[in-house]
Motif scaffolding. Sequence first.
Motif, mmCIF file in Angstrom:
data_model
loop_
_atom_site.group_PDB
_atom_site.id
_atom_site.type_symbol
_atom_site.label_atom_id
_atom_site.label_comp_id
_atom_site.label_asym_id
_atom_site.label_seq_id
_atom_site.Cartn_x
_atom_site.Cartn_y
_atom_site.Cartn_z
ATOM 1 N N GLN A 227 29.272 59.126 -14.384
ATOM 2 C CA GLN A 227 30.242 59.251 -15.468
ATOM 3 C C GLN A 227 29.992 58.272 -16.618
ATOM 4 O OE1 GLN A 227 32.335 61.763 -15.349
ATOM 5 N NE2 GLN A 227 31.549 62.291 -13.313
ATOM 6 N N THR A 228 28.947 57.469 -16.545
ATOM 7 C CA THR A 228 28.642 56.552 -17.644
ATOM 8 C C THR A 228 28.438 57.345 -18.934
ATOM 9 O OG1 THR A 228 27.530 55.066 -16.083
ATOM 10 C CG2 THR A 228 27.111 54.714 -18.426
ATOM 11 N N PRO A 229 29.118 56.988 -20.028
ATOM 12 C CA PRO A 229 28.976 57.749 -21.278
ATOM 13 C C PRO A 229 27.517 57.879 -21.708
ATOM 14 C CG PRO A 229 30.783 56.199 -21.455
ATOM 15 C CD PRO A 229 30.100 55.885 -20.167
ATOM 16 N N ARG A 230 27.115 59.118 -21.967
ATOM 17 C CA ARG A 230 25.722 59.369 -22.336
ATOM 18 C C ARG A 230 25.376 58.709 -23.664
ATOM 19 N NH1 ARG A 230 21.289 60.001 -19.521
ATOM 20 N NH2 ARG A 230 19.613 60.739 -20.878
ATOM 21 N N GLY A 231 26.366 58.629 -24.559
ATOM 22 C CA GLY A 231 26.106 58.008 -25.855
ATOM 23 C C GLY A 231 25.728 56.547 -25.729
ATOM 24 N N GLN A 232 26.342 55.833 -24.792
ATOM 25 C CA GLN A 232 25.996 54.429 -24.604
ATOM 26 C C GLN A 232 24.571 54.277 -24.074
ATOM 27 O OE1 GLN A 232 28.921 52.350 -22.283
ATOM 28 N NE2 GLN A 232 30.654 53.123 -23.473
ATOM 29 N N THR A 250 24.594 48.665 -19.266
ATOM 30 C CA THR A 250 25.485 49.808 -19.512
ATOM 31 C C THR A 250 26.052 50.405 -18.233
ATOM 32 O OG1 THR A 250 24.208 50.356 -21.505
ATOM 33 C CG2 THR A 250 25.654 52.056 -20.614
ATOM 34 N N PHE A 254 29.905 49.556 -16.468
ATOM 35 C CA PHE A 254 30.821 50.697 -16.465
ATOM 36 C C PHE A 254 31.256 51.069 -15.055
ATOM 37 C CE2 PHE A 254 31.606 55.255 -16.138
ATOM 38 C CZ PHE A 254 32.571 55.440 -17.118
#
Length: 347
Positions: A227-232, A250, A254
């Motif tokens: 679920q780590t934001p792909r944008g980050q 990152t 998270f």
Amino acid sequence: MTRSVDVSNASPLGAGSGEALATPFPEPSPISTDPGKGGKVRIGDRLFRWASEGAGILVIALIGAIGFFLVWRAIPALARNEENFFLYGGNWVTTDTSAMHFGILDLLQVTVFVSVFALLLAMPVALGIAIYLTQYAHKRVSGPLAYMVDLLAAVPSIIYGVWGLYVLAPVIKPFAVWLNENLSWLFLFQTGTASVAGGGTIFTAGIVLAVMILPIITAVTREVFVQTPRGQIEAALALGATRWEVVRTTVLPFGMSGYISGAMLGLGRALGETIALLIILRGTQQAFGWSLFDGGYTFASLIASAASEFNDQYKAGAYIAAGLVLFILTFVVNSLARAAVAGKGKS
């Protein structure tokens, strides 16, 4: 489209300059998030809400009922106990129900020691597997490998116990003997109350228990890391970060709360493990010495080994009192896990 303006209150000094005072727009009314307001609620929504509330109340009621039952059955036995229940670590003598001798000191020490040892072995392995499956492995590999790790949770406890005693113990015997001979100056590797060569020690039991809780920790950690934001992640890669730097800066920050939560779930599973530890750990008449080569009983394994004494309410009550302590201990572990996750979320 032009917007109407109010020029009645315009300053004379600003006449001819093209400036005017705009009429302020009215503030929008707040939107209610309560499904019971602002419209007719469907009967299906009401039924679902009642069912959800009922399920929550039912769980609380069941937990309360279990706790009440344990206290109710334990009090008569505790009243006939001649020893300090929390400080006595000797042998349990429940033959004479008018003057019994039992306590949980050694049980608590063995249970916590073997569970923490298993957790320390399982946590790094689970973290490495979760990082590999979510950040390094190809999709063709990550799916089957994750499925194989999850299958470890489907193996019955008795199979783990037999495998640990008759397969794993002979394999790790040379390593255990080496630790006992060369590192005996450290209390963890001193000669304990069980035979190092026989394998019925906390050392063997802890390794087996680590394998048993590995799927729980891995599954929870993996699902959080995904679920780590792909944008980050893409932003870190665009700045020139390596794959490991992306993980360290990152993914880990998270998903750390999920990792801790999974570890605490695994610890709760380890605290209550019964059959595997009953098969592997050798009972002993000596006091626990905090060595990995000690034997002994955990709460669950002692209760299971004494099932034949449950035909008497006082004998059964002594073991139910031990079960009550285990019941409370699991609540404490879960509370600490929730506090750790909540604190990590706020930070």
